[in-house]
Design a protein around this motif. Structure first.
Motif, PDB file in Angstrom:
ATOM      1  N   MET A   1       0.820  -1.181   0.000  1.00 55.33           N
ATOM      2  CA  MET A   1       0.000   0.000   0.000  1.00 55.33           C
ATOM      3  C   MET A   1       0.876   1.260   0.000  1.00 55.33           C
ATOM      4  SD  MET A   1      -3.383   0.632   1.990  1.00 55.33           S
ATOM      5  CE  MET A   1      -3.634   1.961   3.084  1.00 55.33           C
ATOM      6  N   ALA A   2       1.990   1.200   0.718  1.00 57.93           N
ATOM      7  CA  ALA A   2       2.872   2.368   0.759  1.00 57.93           C
ATOM      8  C   ALA A   2       3.472   2.638  -0.615  1.00 57.93           C
ATOM      9  CB  ALA A   2       3.968   2.155   1.798  1.00 57.93           C
ATOM     10  N   ALA A   3       3.820   1.583  -1.343  1.00 58.87           N
ATOM     11  CA  ALA A   3       4.354   1.767  -2.693  1.00 58.87           C
ATOM     12  C   ALA A   3       3.286   2.357  -3.610  1.00 58.87           C
ATOM     13  CB  ALA A   3       4.865   0.441  -3.246  1.00 58.87           C
ATOM     14  N   HIS A   4       2.041   1.956  -3.418  1.00 60.22           N
ATOM     15  CA  HIS A   4       0.930   2.515  -4.191  1.00 60.22           C
ATOM     16  C   HIS A   4       0.822   4.015  -3.941  1.00 60.22           C
ATOM     17  CE1 HIS A   4      -3.314   3.744  -4.613  1.00 60.22           C
ATOM     18  NE2 HIS A   4      -3.242   3.027  -5.715  1.00 60.22           N
ATOM     19  N   HIS A   5       0.985   4.424  -2.692  1.00 57.05           N
ATOM     20  CA  HIS A   5       0.918   5.851  -2.356  1.00 57.05           C
ATOM     21  C   HIS A   5       2.081   6.617  -2.986  1.00 57.05           C
ATOM     22  CE1 HIS A   5      -2.286   4.694   0.152  1.00 57.05           C
ATOM     23  NE2 HIS A   5      -2.206   5.675   1.027  1.00 57.05           N
ATOM     24  N   LEU A   6       3.255   5.986  -3.066  1.00 56.38           N
ATOM     25  CA  LEU A   6       4.388   6.635  -3.719  1.00 56.38           C
ATOM     26  C   LEU A   6       4.094   6.887  -5.197  1.00 56.38           C
ATOM     27  CD1 LEU A   6       7.615   4.894  -2.358  1.00 56.38           C
ATOM     28  CD2 LEU A   6       6.991   7.289  -2.167  1.00 56.38           C
ATOM     29  N   VAL A   7       3.537   5.890  -5.855  1.00 57.04           N
ATOM     30  CA  VAL A   7       3.200   6.036  -7.278  1.00 57.04           C
ATOM     31  C   VAL A   7       2.138   7.114  -7.457  1.00 57.04           C
ATOM     32  CG1 VAL A   7       2.186   4.863  -9.269  1.00 57.04           C
ATOM     33  CG2 VAL A   7       3.894   3.690  -7.874  1.00 57.04           C
ATOM     34  N   THR A   8       1.129   7.093  -6.606  1.00 55.97           N
ATOM     35  CA  THR A   8       0.071   8.101  -6.682  1.00 55.97           C
ATOM     36  C   THR A   8       0.633   9.502  -6.470  1.00 55.97           C
ATOM     37  OG1 THR A   8      -1.518   6.485  -5.834  1.00 55.97           O
ATOM     38  CG2 THR A   8      -2.170   8.792  -5.746  1.00 55.97           C
ATOM     39  N   ALA A   9       1.528   9.640  -5.497  1.00 55.11           N
ATOM     40  CA  ALA A   9       2.137  10.949  -5.232  1.00 55.11           C
ATOM     41  C   ALA A   9       2.925  11.442  -6.439  1.00 55.11           C
ATOM     42  CB  ALA A   9       3.040  10.860  -4.006  1.00 55.11           C
ATOM     43  N   GLU A  10       3.653  10.546  -7.085  1.00 52.81           N
ATOM     44  CA  GLU A  10       4.407  10.935  -8.283  1.00 52.81           C
ATOM     45  C   GLU A  10       3.475  11.353  -9.417  1.00 52.81           C
ATOM     46  OE1 GLU A  10       7.553  11.378  -8.785  1.00 52.81           O
ATOM     47  OE2 GLU A  10       8.438  10.434  -7.027  1.00 52.81           O
ATOM     48  N   LEU A  11       2.366  10.656  -9.553  1.00 53.44           N
ATOM     49  CA  LEU A  11       1.439  10.951 -10.644  1.00 53.44           C
ATOM     50  C   LEU A  11       0.716  12.281 -10.476  1.00 53.44           C
ATOM     51  CD1 LEU A  11      -0.114   7.428 -11.296  1.00 53.44           C
ATOM     52  CD2 LEU A  11       1.494   8.666 -12.758  1.00 53.44           C
ATOM     53  N   ILE A  12       0.441  12.676  -9.244  1.00 51.60           N
ATOM     54  CA  ILE A  12      -0.349  13.891  -9.040  1.00 51.60           C
ATOM     55  C   ILE A  12       0.485  15.100  -8.630  1.00 51.60           C
ATOM     56  CG2 ILE A  12      -2.404  12.566  -8.442  1.00 51.60           C
ATOM     57  CD1 ILE A  12      -1.947  13.444  -5.530  1.00 51.60           C
ATOM     58  N   ILE A  13       1.812  14.961  -8.584  1.00 48.12           N
ATOM     59  CA  ILE A  13       2.641  16.063  -8.090  1.00 48.12           C
ATOM     60  C   ILE A  13       2.471  17.341  -8.928  1.00 48.12           C
ATOM     61  CG2 ILE A  13       4.756  15.525  -9.371  1.00 48.12           C
ATOM     62  CD1 ILE A  13       6.223  16.146  -6.661  1.00 48.12           C
ATOM     63  N   GLY A  14       2.249  17.214 -10.217  1.00 52.98           N
ATOM     64  CA  GLY A  14       2.051  18.392 -11.058  1.00 52.98           C
ATOM     65  C   GLY A  14       0.684  19.026 -10.874  1.00 52.98           C
ATOM     66  N   SER A  16      -1.329  18.636  -7.856  1.00 59.02           N
ATOM     67  CA  SER A  16      -1.494  19.145  -6.497  1.00 59.02           C
ATOM     68  C   SER A  16      -0.263  18.791  -5.667  1.00 59.02           C
ATOM     69  CB  SER A  16      -2.745  18.554  -5.849  1.00 59.02           C
ATOM     70  OG  SER A  16      -2.821  18.950  -4.495  1.00 59.02           O
ATOM     71  N   TYR A  17       0.605  19.758  -5.523  1.00 60.75           N
ATOM     72  CA  TYR A  17       1.836  19.531  -4.771  1.00 60.75           C
ATOM     73  C   TYR A  17       1.535  19.232  -3.298  1.00 60.75           C
ATOM     74  CZ  TYR A  17       6.496  20.101  -2.894  1.00 60.75           C
ATOM     75  OH  TYR A  17       7.685  19.881  -2.262  1.00 60.75           O
ATOM     76  N   GLU A  18       0.523  19.867  -2.747  1.00 55.39           N
ATOM     77  CA  GLU A  18       0.204  19.689  -1.324  1.00 55.39           C
ATOM     78  C   GLU A  18      -0.228  18.257  -1.032  1.00 55.39           C
ATOM     79  OE1 GLU A  18      -1.193  22.208  -3.179  1.00 55.39           O
ATOM     80  OE2 GLU A  18       0.229  23.727  -2.489  1.00 55.39           O
ATOM     81  N   ILE A  19      -1.114  17.717  -1.844  1.00 59.29           N
ATOM     82  CA  ILE A  19      -1.569  16.333  -1.649  1.00 59.29           C
ATOM     83  C   ILE A  19      -0.411  15.370  -1.856  1.00 59.29           C
ATOM     84  CG2 ILE A  19      -3.081  14.509  -2.527  1.00 59.29           C
ATOM     85  CD1 ILE A  19      -5.117  16.705  -3.206  1.00 59.29           C
ATOM     86  N   SER A  20       0.375  15.629  -2.871  1.00 62.19           N
ATOM     87  CA  SER A  20       1.529  14.791  -3.161  1.00 62.19           C
ATOM     88  C   SER A  20       2.515  14.794  -1.992  1.00 62.19           C
ATOM     89  CB  SER A  20       2.208  15.290  -4.435  1.00 62.19           C
ATOM     90  OG  SER A  20       3.280  14.491  -4.772  1.00 62.19           O
ATOM     91  N   GLU A  21       2.733  15.943  -1.408  1.00 58.78           N
ATOM     92  CA  GLU A  21       3.651  16.057  -0.275  1.00 58.78           C
ATOM     93  C   GLU A  21       3.152  15.238   0.919  1.00 58.78           C
ATOM     94  OE1 GLU A  21       6.193  19.587   1.832  1.00 58.78           O
ATOM     95  OE2 GLU A  21       4.185  20.060   1.118  1.00 58.78           O
ATOM     96  N   VAL A  22       1.857  15.264   1.175  1.00 61.07           N
ATOM     97  CA  VAL A  22       1.285  14.457   2.262  1.00 61.07           C
ATOM     98  C   VAL A  22       1.479  12.971   1.976  1.00 61.07           C
ATOM     99  CG1 VAL A  22      -0.877  13.786   3.392  1.00 61.07           C
ATOM    100  CG2 VAL A  22      -0.370  16.205   2.981  1.00 61.07           C
ATOM    101  N   LEU A  23       1.224  12.558   0.734  1.00 61.28           N
ATOM    102  CA  LEU A  23       1.397  11.152   0.380  1.00 61.28           C
ATOM    103  C   LEU A  23       2.855  10.715   0.533  1.00 61.28           C
ATOM    104  CD1 LEU A  23      -0.966  10.827  -2.710  1.00 61.28           C
ATOM    105  CD2 LEU A  23      -1.279   9.819  -0.449  1.00 61.28           C
ATOM    106  N   PHE A  24       3.796  11.559   0.127  1.00 64.98           N
ATOM    107  CA  PHE A  24       5.209  11.232   0.307  1.00 64.98           C
ATOM    108  C   PHE A  24       5.555  11.126   1.789  1.00 64.98           C
ATOM    109  CE2 PHE A  24       6.143  13.120  -4.025  1.00 64.98           C
ATOM    110  CZ  PHE A  24       6.519  11.910  -4.586  1.00 64.98           C
ATOM    111  N   THR A  25       5.041  12.054   2.582  1.00 63.60           N
ATOM    112  CA  THR A  25       5.344  12.080   4.012  1.00 63.60           C
ATOM    113  C   THR A  25       4.863  10.819   4.712  1.00 63.60           C
ATOM    114  OG1 THR A  25       5.167  14.481   3.988  1.00 63.60           O
ATOM    115  CG2 THR A  25       5.039  13.422   6.131  1.00 63.60           C
ATOM    116  N   VAL A  26       3.767  10.260   4.251  1.00 59.62           N
ATOM    117  CA  VAL A  26       3.224   9.043   4.857  1.00 59.62           C
ATOM    118  C   VAL A  26       3.858   7.786   4.258  1.00 59.62           C
ATOM    119  CG1 VAL A  26       1.117   7.664   5.084  1.00 59.62           C
ATOM    120  CG2 VAL A  26       1.040  10.126   5.450  1.00 59.62           C
TER     121      VAL A  26
END
Length: 111
Positions: A1-14, A16-26
């Motif tokens: 699940m954590a790897a899924h969040h990493l992929v999601t964070a990479e996909l949405i970084i452009g 929404s940086y804020e959401i992506s940052e939260v996903l990376f932090t977790v």
């Protein structure tokens, strides 16, 4: 699940940086915890190369990446590149283990 969040964070970084940052932090610490636990379990099962690679990949998050991010206050690209190298080593160790297990299975022995 954590790897899924990493992929999601990479996909949405452009988008929404804020959401992506939260996903990376977790997800990064969760990846570290999961890989460390998995590395210990694999080492206890007797698979040394793959277990050490998992352990190194998991511990790298806490030994190198977290301090680098704390010191610089931003993503530290050399630290991220180093984590990528640990993933490469993990992939190679897993591939070598899978090849040897397949060779044993094809010869009639059990791994």
């Amino acid at each position: 699940m954590a790897a899924h969040h990493l992929v999601t964070a990479e996909l949405i970084i452009g988008w929404s940086y804020e959401i992506s940052e939260v996903l990376f932090t977790v997800s990064v610490p969760l990846n570290g915890i999961g890989l460390t636990c998995l590395g210990v379990a694999v080492l206890r099962g007797g698979h040394s190369a793959a277990g050490y690679a998992m352990l190194v990949t998991g511990l790298y998050v806490f030994v190198v990446m977290a301090p680098a991010f704390a010191v610089f206050g931003a993503p530290n690209y050399p630290a991220l590149a180093g984590w990528g190298l640990t993933w490469l080593l993990l992939g190679i160790a897993t591939w070598v283990h899978a090849r040897s297990a397949r060779r044993l299975t094809l010869s009639g022995a059990t791994p």
